[in-house]
Design a protein around this motif. Sequence first.
Motif, PDB file in Angstrom:
ATOM      1  N   LYS A  75       0.880  -1.176   0.000  1.00  0.00           N
ATOM      2  CA  LYS A  75       0.000   0.000   0.000  1.00  0.00           C
ATOM      3  C   LYS A  75       0.909   1.215   0.000  1.00  0.00           C
ATOM      4  O   LYS A  75       1.684   1.425   0.931  1.00  0.00           O
ATOM      5  CB  LYS A  75      -0.919  -0.024   1.224  1.00  0.00           C
ATOM      6  N   ASP A 115      -6.325   1.485   2.083  1.00  0.00           N
ATOM      7  CA  ASP A 115      -5.831   0.491   3.053  1.00  0.00           C
ATOM      8  C   ASP A 115      -6.712  -0.756   3.028  1.00  0.00           C
ATOM      9  O   ASP A 115      -6.221  -1.884   3.057  1.00  0.00           O
ATOM     10  CB  ASP A 115      -5.841   1.069   4.473  1.00  0.00           C
ATOM     11  N   GLY A 151      -6.806   8.331   9.894  1.00  0.00           N
ATOM     12  CA  GLY A 151      -6.403   7.421   8.818  1.00  0.00           C
ATOM     13  C   GLY A 151      -5.741   6.147   9.311  1.00  0.00           C
ATOM     14  O   GLY A 151      -5.594   5.183   8.549  1.00  0.00           O
ATOM     15  N   LYS A 188      -6.390   1.483   8.509  1.00  0.00           N
ATOM     16  CA  LYS A 188      -5.136   0.759   8.269  1.00  0.00           C
ATOM     17  C   LYS A 188      -5.029  -0.418   9.240  1.00  0.00           C
ATOM     18  O   LYS A 188      -4.784  -1.555   8.843  1.00  0.00           O
ATOM     19  CB  LYS A 188      -3.963   1.724   8.481  1.00  0.00           C
TER      20      LYS A 188
HETATM   21 MG   LIG Z   1      -5.017   6.644   4.589  1.00  0.00          MG
END
Ligand SMILES: [Mg+2]
Length: 297
Positions: free
Chosen positions: A29, A185, A236, A240
């Motif tokens: 990623k 993700d 974020g 993940k």
């Molecule tokens: Mg992100």
Amino acid sequence: MIDATTKEEVLIEALPYIQTYEGKTFVIKYGGAAMTDEHLKQMFAKDVTILRKIGINIVIVHGGGKETTEIAGKLGLETRFIHGHRFTDGEMMKVILMVLAGKINKEITNLINTNGGNAVGLCGVDNNLLRAKKLMNDAADLGLVGEVTSVNTAFINLLLKEGTMPVISPIGVGPDGELYNINADLAAGSIASALKAEKLVYLSDIEGILVNRRRVSSLTHTEAQEYIQNGAIFGGMIPKVQSAFDTLSAGVNKVHIIDGRVKHSLLLEIFTDEGIGTQMVHEEAKQKTLPSNGVPK
Ligand SMILES: [Mg+2]
Ligand SMILES: Nc1ncnc2c1ncn2[C@@H]1O[C@H](COP(=O)(O)OP(=O)(O)OP(=O)(O)O)[C@@H](O)[C@H]1O
């Protein structure tokens, strides 16, 4: 410059890893600083090209959140994040398609190819690479945010067999051709799980998972839930971490979050004994004795 002995040591240390990983599939990623800084972009393109050339199958799934936000802003669209997900209405979806599957995807593909990496840029629409449905969220309606329902692994494997490197934009397609914005993700995790990849690496803009400003070298699901609950993991980092544990449960052997701001962090993570970043581990693995650096490889 490093001296000849050090160079030799580095190559020798890498040899068992090269032998172990030859023919295996890694999903990477690509996001954060490694995607915006010119120098780091070049390093990334070189690193993935080296990995491919020594026989590792590389699949790249990219984000591009910051640039999408910037361009949406220029077009007069305001960006709203809910639990790390970008609220997506029809207008935002058009911008995502243009920016992610267009500009960003082609830039990454071009850069890798300039370095000899045989990249092929795709999004989930191409050959139904990512089928998707609306992502249901208890807290809020996220609009056209989707989750992966199936991955065309036969197509990805065909590309890998041809020696090419798929570079995938996380846009999915629903049963009636409707488009969904999928968090990169989550898409990377679904793709790694479907491919039964050896490794999933999230390249981000931070040393790893931080708790009280210190990097955690390995993290279990129970710990992750606790840190999300108490706010130590936010924004974020939530998708993940959640996708990391889903992927681990699906049987992918190793899932890491590493610092894309560090030059060649990808090669360091894969080919050296020192662990970097944060590795997601099963509860039992953490109880076993860890090596002196505290990081199970
Ligand atoms: Mg992100
Ligand atoms: N506990 C934590 N440890 C480290 N970073 C955290 C933590 N909690 C939240 N974060 C945030 O998560 C961010 C990384 O996620 P973010 O979605 O911003 O980047 P990315 O996924 O690498 O890039 P993109 O979304 O563009 O693909 C970090 O920069 C940091 O601000």
